[in-house]
Design a protein around this motif. Structure first.
Motif, PDB file in Angstrom:
ATOM      1  N   UNK A 247       0.837  -1.210   0.000  1.00  0.00           N
ATOM      2  CA  UNK A 247       0.000   0.000   0.000  1.00  0.00           C
ATOM      3  C   UNK A 247       0.872   1.261   0.000  1.00  0.00           C
ATOM      4  N   UNK A 248       0.499   2.233  -0.829  1.00  0.00           N
ATOM      5  CA  UNK A 248       1.215   3.507  -0.886  1.00  0.00           C
ATOM      6  C   UNK A 248       0.200   4.639  -1.029  1.00  0.00           C
ATOM      7  N   UNK A 249       0.457   5.799  -0.393  1.00  0.00           N
ATOM      8  CA  UNK A 249      -0.441   6.943  -0.570  1.00  0.00           C
ATOM      9  C   UNK A 249      -0.256   7.542  -1.957  1.00  0.00           C
ATOM     10  N   UNK A 250      -1.357   7.946  -2.570  1.00  0.00           N
ATOM     11  CA  UNK A 250      -1.292   8.543  -3.904  1.00  0.00           C
ATOM     12  C   UNK A 250      -2.407   9.558  -4.069  1.00  0.00           C
ATOM     13  N   UNK A 251      -2.031  10.840  -4.120  1.00  0.00           N
ATOM     14  CA  UNK A 251      -2.990  11.929  -4.264  1.00  0.00           C
ATOM     15  C   UNK A 251      -4.081  11.890  -3.199  1.00  0.00           C
ATOM     16  N   UNK A 252      -3.665  11.631  -1.976  1.00  0.00           N
ATOM     17  CA  UNK A 252      -4.610  11.619  -0.875  1.00  0.00           C
ATOM     18  C   UNK A 252      -5.388  10.332  -0.733  1.00  0.00           C
TER      19      UNK A 252
ATOM     20  N   UNK B 252       9.028  -2.417  -7.234  1.00  0.00           N
ATOM     21  CA  UNK B 252       8.828  -0.999  -7.513  1.00  0.00           C
ATOM     22  C   UNK B 252       8.846  -0.178  -6.226  1.00  0.00           C
ATOM     23  N   UNK B 253       8.248  -0.714  -5.171  1.00  0.00           N
ATOM     24  CA  UNK B 253       8.206  -0.012  -3.881  1.00  0.00           C
ATOM     25  C   UNK B 253       9.611   0.143  -3.305  1.00  0.00           C
ATOM     26  N   UNK B 254      10.400  -0.923  -3.372  1.00  0.00           N
ATOM     27  CA  UNK B 254      11.773  -0.851  -2.855  1.00  0.00           C
ATOM     28  C   UNK B 254      12.580   0.212  -3.597  1.00  0.00           C
ATOM     29  N   UNK B 255      12.377   0.295  -4.894  1.00  0.00           N
ATOM     30  CA  UNK B 255      13.119   1.297  -5.661  1.00  0.00           C
ATOM     31  C   UNK B 255      12.637   2.703  -5.325  1.00  0.00           C
ATOM     32  N   UNK B 256      11.340   2.910  -5.338  1.00  0.00           N
ATOM     33  CA  UNK B 256      10.783   4.252  -5.149  1.00  0.00           C
ATOM     34  C   UNK B 256      11.059   4.813  -3.754  1.00  0.00           C
ATOM     35  N   UNK B 257      11.104   3.949  -2.732  1.00  0.00           N
ATOM     36  CA  UNK B 257      11.209   4.452  -1.359  1.00  0.00           C
ATOM     37  C   UNK B 257      12.575   4.215  -0.723  1.00  0.00           C
ATOM     38  N   UNK B 258      13.373   3.299  -1.283  1.00  0.00           N
ATOM     39  CA  UNK B 258      14.643   2.970  -0.639  1.00  0.00           C
ATOM     40  C   UNK B 258      15.871   3.225  -1.506  1.00  0.00           C
ATOM     41  N   UNK B 259      15.674   3.561  -2.755  1.00  0.00           N
ATOM     42  CA  UNK B 259      16.812   3.864  -3.624  1.00  0.00           C
ATOM     43  C   UNK B 259      16.687   5.253  -4.249  1.00  0.00           C
ATOM     44  N   UNK B 260      15.588   5.513  -4.952  1.00  0.00           N
ATOM     45  CA  UNK B 260      15.413   6.780  -5.663  1.00  0.00           C
ATOM     46  C   UNK B 260      15.558   8.028  -4.785  1.00  0.00           C
ATOM     47  N   UNK B 261      15.058   8.028  -3.549  1.00  0.00           N
ATOM     48  CA  UNK B 261      15.156   9.253  -2.731  1.00  0.00           C
ATOM     49  C   UNK B 261      16.594   9.689  -2.428  1.00  0.00           C
ATOM     50  N   UNK B 262      17.556   8.797  -2.578  1.00  0.00           N
ATOM     51  CA  UNK B 262      18.944   9.135  -2.258  1.00  0.00           C
ATOM     52  C   UNK B 262      19.685   9.758  -3.442  1.00  0.00           C
ATOM     53  N   UNK B 263      19.006   9.945  -4.572  1.00  0.00           N
ATOM     54  CA  UNK B 263      19.651  10.489  -5.766  1.00  0.00           C
ATOM     55  C   UNK B 263      18.821  11.631  -6.334  1.00  0.00           C
ATOM     56  N   UNK B 264      19.509  12.705  -6.691  1.00  0.00           N
ATOM     57  CA  UNK B 264      18.798  13.853  -7.275  1.00  0.00           C
ATOM     58  C   UNK B 264      18.577  13.664  -8.772  1.00  0.00           C
ATOM     59  N   UNK B 265      19.477  12.937  -9.433  1.00  0.00           N
ATOM     60  CA  UNK B 265      19.347  12.693 -10.876  1.00  0.00           C
ATOM     61  C   UNK B 265      18.624  11.370 -11.105  1.00  0.00           C
ATOM     62  N   UNK B 266      17.498  11.378 -11.804  1.00  0.00           N
ATOM     63  CA  UNK B 266      16.731  10.141 -12.016  1.00  0.00           C
ATOM     64  C   UNK B 266      17.536   9.024 -12.687  1.00  0.00           C
ATOM     65  N   UNK B 267      18.415   9.382 -13.624  1.00  0.00           N
ATOM     66  CA  UNK B 267      19.192   8.343 -14.304  1.00  0.00           C
ATOM     67  C   UNK B 267      20.203   7.699 -13.371  1.00  0.00           C
TER      68      UNK B 267
END
Length: 422
Positions: A363-368, A377-392
């Motif tokens: 479960x993830x919040x999305x637009x309220x 996908x959840x592991x990437x979005x919440x545990x990897x992506x937030x540590x990088x400013x450049x998406x690539x």
């Protein structure tokens, strides 16, 4: 146990590591250009992965058959191995279609994984060759029958990477066991020149003149004519591992056979390395020349693509052979060897594991409101992506994390001398 050629294991390991990175980015929308396939004509480092595998299959065919012998037992062994590789690839395409009633999420994931275990045990079980043959033939007939006769599987893709590897392995093994080097060169040239002739001279039914464009060429027409509904999901009407383009892929395998024969010859190690590198330069050059009239194109597996990529394979292998097996500059090779001795495990389960884990909804919040996403996908979005400013950079980091996970698994296998062969 036959002594392994360390440079070949390293080459194979490098190839499987690159494959793991390009096939598992954190975000498919943010990938550095070298880690993407060429959009159509052209060749990126990513486009080298598959032909390198076929080239390595050719070398391995020679090394696995130090004394040429062709009889019923040898043919049966070749057919069994080809069927096993083909069926593993076909099952990857079946995996997401397996269902029971309305089951979803974790229960369905467990059922699909249970089928995966059954197929793996059936194909890789350690029992006598005759039973292996019967099991492989039975599964092949059953799965192909399901794809064409059952509505639940009517859109299962029949071609694929492992399927092409299986077909090429079957053909080049028979060619190597029954012919001499001169005949092998002639067969390779016939494959490349014949394919060029077909693609550039034969009009495309219902389309018009011969062409090399996406979806309107002769290879695309044949794929759609013979396998309608069973092609690459992105195109629906043609397949990058299609029927006609398998002809020049045989040429890639034969290039590996010739390299393997050279490595098995009695010439000095220095001479072997030098001639591999020289042949590589020649292959790249000829591929670039042929590109003028027959564009380098992975999806069509053009003849120029065969020469160009085989040239790069020869260059890389020649350099590795010189560094590792000639001058023994090999202190750095262990990580690549660890990947290189178990390539099929990584390839097959890299296709299964992410699909299975993404069936676990988080479960993830999305637009309220509350929505859900797959575990990977959840592991990437919440545990990897937030540590990088450049998406690539984040996407590349996701791929590297996945590579490291596989490295840990393969270290366990390597230390216990577990080598899984098909």
């Amino acid at each position: 146990m036959k002594q392994r050629l360390t440079s070949l294991d390293v080459f194979r390991g490098m190839t499987i590591m690159l494959m793991t990175i390009v096939n598992n980015p954190g975000d498919w929308g943010n990938i550095y250009p070298p880690l993407e396939h060429a959009e159509w004509h052209g060749c990126t480092p990513t486009d080298l992965v598959f032909p390198f595998f076929l080239f390595i299959v050719g070398i391995s065919t020679v090394l696995a058959m130090p004394v040429k012998r062709f009889d019923t037992a040898v043919l049966e062994k070749i057919i069994v191995r080809a069927l096993r590789i083909f069926l593993l690839g076909l099952f990857l395409n079946f995996f997401s279609k397996i269902h029971i009633g309305e089951l979803k999420g974790v229960p369905l994931m467990l059922i699909r994984l249970a089928f995966t275990a059954l197929i793996t045990i059936a194909l890789l079980g350690d029992y006598d060759r005759k039973k292996q043959f019967l099991v492989a033939v039975g599964l092949f007939v059953g799965m192909i029958g399901m794809a064409f006769m059952l509505n639940d599987f009517k859109e299962v893709r029949i071609p694929g990477v492992l399927q092409r590897i299986a077909i090429v392995y079957l053909i080049i093994s028979v060619i190597y066991a029954t012919t001499n080097t001169t005949t092998q060169v002639i067969i390779g040239l016939v494959c490349l020149l014949g394919y060029w002739g077909l693609m550039s001279l034969v009009p495309v039914p219902g389309v018009g003149p011969a062409n090399f464009e996406k979806g309107t060429n002769l290879a695309a027409w044949l794929d759609n004519f013979l396998l309608p509904g069973h092609l690459w999901v992105t195109s629906k009407t043609w397949d990058p591992e299609g029927i006609l383009s398998t002809i020049p892929a045989i040429g890639t395998g034969i290039a590996g056979v010739l390299a393997g024969s050279w490595l098995s010859s009695r010439f000095s190690a220095n001479k072997k390395a030098a001639y591999l590198i020289l042949a590589g330069v020649l292959g790249v050059g000829l591929g670039m020349l042929w590109n003028i009239v027959f564009p380098i194109n992975k999806a069509l597996w053009t003849s120029s693509f065969v020469l160009y990529t085989s040239g790069w394979a020869l260059l890389v292998l020649g350099l590795l052979y010189f560094l590792i097996d000639v001058i023994r500059f090999d202190f750095w090779t262990k990580p690549f060897v660890i990947f290189g001795v178990n390539p099929m495990v990584v390839f097959f389960f890299s296709g299964i594991i992410p699909r299975a884990l993404n069936m676990i909804d988080i479960p993830v919040p999305q637009n309220g409101a509350e929505a859900s996403t797959g575990l990977v996908s959840w592991l990437y979005e919440y545990w990897i992506a937030p540590f990088f400013s450049a998406p690539k950079n984040a996407s590349l980091a996701g791929a590297i994390v996945y590579l490291v996970i596989w490295f840990i698994i393969l270290i366990y296998f390597y230390r216990r001398k577990l080598i899984f062969k098909v």
